[in-house]
Write an enzyme that holds these catalytic residues in place. Structure first.
Site, PDB file in Angstrom:
ATOM      1  CG  ASP A  27      -7.664   1.699   7.645  1.00 12.52           C
ATOM      2  OD1 ASP A  27      -7.801   2.937   7.691  1.00 12.52           O
ATOM      3  OD2 ASP A  27      -6.585   1.127   7.905  1.00 12.52           O
ATOM      4  CG  ASP A  57      -8.500   7.116   8.937  1.00 15.22           C
ATOM      5  OD1 ASP A  57      -8.614   6.784  10.125  1.00 15.22           O
ATOM      6  OD2 ASP A  57      -7.401   7.180   8.359  1.00 15.22           O
ATOM      7  CD  GLU A  58      -8.515   2.364  11.873  1.00 15.70           C
ATOM      8  OE1 GLU A  58      -8.635   1.197  12.249  1.00 15.70           O
ATOM      9  OE2 GLU A  58      -7.676   3.153  12.313  1.00 15.70           O
TER      10      GLU A  58
END
Lengths: 82, 413
Positions: free
Chosen positions: B8, B103-104
């Site tokens: 993350d 973003d993960e």
């Protein structure tokens, strides 16, 4: 501040990397001290290579168009801390 | 037992801007949409979060909390490129990389970890690479399943590496709020609170029968398993094709309007964008939705199922126009002045893939050829190189917030 002006750039093409070293904008030469960030974007078949750079005072965004073979100064961020 | 790693990125958009412009480092920065009065915070730096600024908050409200706040206009190309390059690097460790959001990501390294010196060595290497390449930090959580790997990454921020093992359940996460578990949103959190379940420890001890009775077999059972730290969902690799359920575009206008011509122009542009995406991904749909947003976050939505499956923006527009100006719409309520709108959305669902029948009507075949030619021009020279004259007066800037998952996934194998 958006600029979007054509500029003259001195760059080193090293392997698959492009490293801009200096640029001339409105008759003045700016030495690039550091390349802070690089990224790419596409416009149709054109690939735009973006560079966030600094001359040690202010921050600039340059871009290189691989089809048109032109460099542009896209943005300037004036560093008010310096 | 599986080994899942969850990555993350920390305050992703804001951190990218701080890395690109070191003058922003250590300062409260938010990435906004660019339209000063109506923009919302798409991402806040840790320095901005310290003032209580949260994602989704209107920028003016954020500025009230922190008068020195620096608002940067988002540059989605920068974030998409960064995300793709990171995902590309992750595939060095396993092909089981699931791009969960921009973003993960999840990695299933069960069968490959030993080649790289184990899960901790992999996590450290990933963090080092991201720092050296982009000057960005990330959280990495490691666990026996996706639920615990993601939860581990939530326990401490920023720049952490945390492992949760089955034997750590529940004592290590006893006091962690249930809302930290992936899948428990604000509504479900409230229902659980009403039952006296606030922490993961509470959920762990709660009887299965009572959960099933309250939430039904599927959801109740799932909640019970979550409380036990169990989750069998697989890591869906980036090349795993998922069928799209709907495609849409929306836009928050720079100012309120009740001018029908202006509304129509925006609807047409949004419909054209939806059509373009449908054709690119070879989908057609027969349920057309339109959403109108007014002041005070009030929305009006209407949809219509039609006979034909559409991928032509203009045909989609014709349906949305009828819906938006139908008799029940706040834009044309009889006897009342039309309400000013601030938000417009167009989407198409009821999608079918690869439906390309030759029409018996020659006119339709000609239309298809024209669209194909337009698409080819825009593919070669960039979006909106050629478009309808009617929409040239309305330009929608690139958005900063939500982007289609298809835009940040890697190309399929």
């Amino acid at each position: 501040m958006e600029v979007n002006a054509l500029i003259k750039v001195g760059a080193v093409f090293k392997g698959d990397k492009i490293i801009p070293k200096w640029f001339v904008w409105e008759g003045r030469k700016y030495e690039i001290k550091e390349v802070n960030y690089t990224w790419q974007d596409r416009q149709g078949i054109e690939v735009l290579y973006h560079f966030a750079v600094t001359d040690g005072i202010n921050y600039y965004e340059l871009s290189f168009n691989n089809q048109k073979m032109v460099w542009k100064l896209k943005k300037i961020d004036i560093n008010h801390d310096s | 037992m599986r080994t899942i790693l969850h990555l993350d990125m920390n305050s992703f958009f804001a951190s990218v801007e701080q890395a690109a412009n070191p003058a922003l480092q250590g300062k409260p920065v938010v990435v906004g949409g660019g339209i000063e009065k109506s923009s919302v915070v798409a991402a806040a730096s840790y320095e901005a979060k310290a003032y209580g600024i949260k994602n989704g908050m209107p920028t003016w409200e954020a500025k009230k909390l922190c008068p020195n706040l620096i608002v940067v206009t988002g540059d989605m190309a920068k974030y998409l490129h960064t995300s793709k390059e990171i995902t590309q690097m992750l595939t060095r460790y396993t092909d089981l990389v699931e791009v969960f959001s921009i973003d993960e990501a999840f990695l299933d390294i069960t069968h490959t970890k030993e080649r790289f010196g184990g899960e901790i060595a992999i996590a450290k290497e990933i963090k080092k690479w991201i720092w050296e390449r982009f000057h960005l930090t990330c959280n990495i959580g490691i666990g026996p399943n996706k639920l615990l790997a993601k939860l581990a990454g939530e326990l401490k921020k920023p720049d952490a590496l945390i492992i949760l093992r089955p034997e750590d359940i529940p004592h290590k996460i006893e006091k962690v709020e249930v809302s930290k578990l992936c899948g428990i949103g604000p509504k479900l959190e409230q229902y659980l609170k009403e039952m006296g379940i606030r922490t993961i420890g509470d959920l762990h001890r709660f009887p299965r029968e009572k959960l099933v009775k309250r939430f039904g077999m599927v959801c109740g059972e799932r909640l019970f398993l979550m409380g036990q730290g169990k989750d069998s969902s697989p890591v869906l690799p980036y090349y795993h094709e998922t069928e799209a359920k709907s495609m849409g575009h929306s836009y928050t206008l720079p100012k309120f309007t009740c001018d029908p011509e202006e509304v129509k122009s925006y609807l047409l542009r949004l419909a054209e964008q939806v059509g373009r995406r449908l054709r690119k991904e070879q989908y057609r749909g027969n349920i057309i939705h339109v959403s109108l947003g007014f002041g005070n976050f009030k929305f009006w939505r209407k949809q219509k199922k039609i006979e034909d499956y559409l991928d032509d923006g203009y045909e989609i527009y014709q349906v949305t126009e009828k819906l938006a100006f139908s008799s029940s719409s706040p834009l044309s309520l009889k006897g009342k002045p039309p309400e000013a709108i601030r938000f417009l959305g167009v989407s198409v669902s009821g999608l079918v893939h690869h439906l390309d029948q030759i029409s018996l009507i020659p006119e339709n075949e000609t239309k298809k050829k024209v669209l194909k030619a337009l698409d080819e021009i825009n593919n070669r020279y960039g979006e909106f190189t050629i478009e309808r004259a009617a929409i040239m007066k309305v330009i929608l800037p690139r958005k900063t917030g939500m982007v289609s998952p298809r835009s940040y996934r890697l190309a399929s194998k």
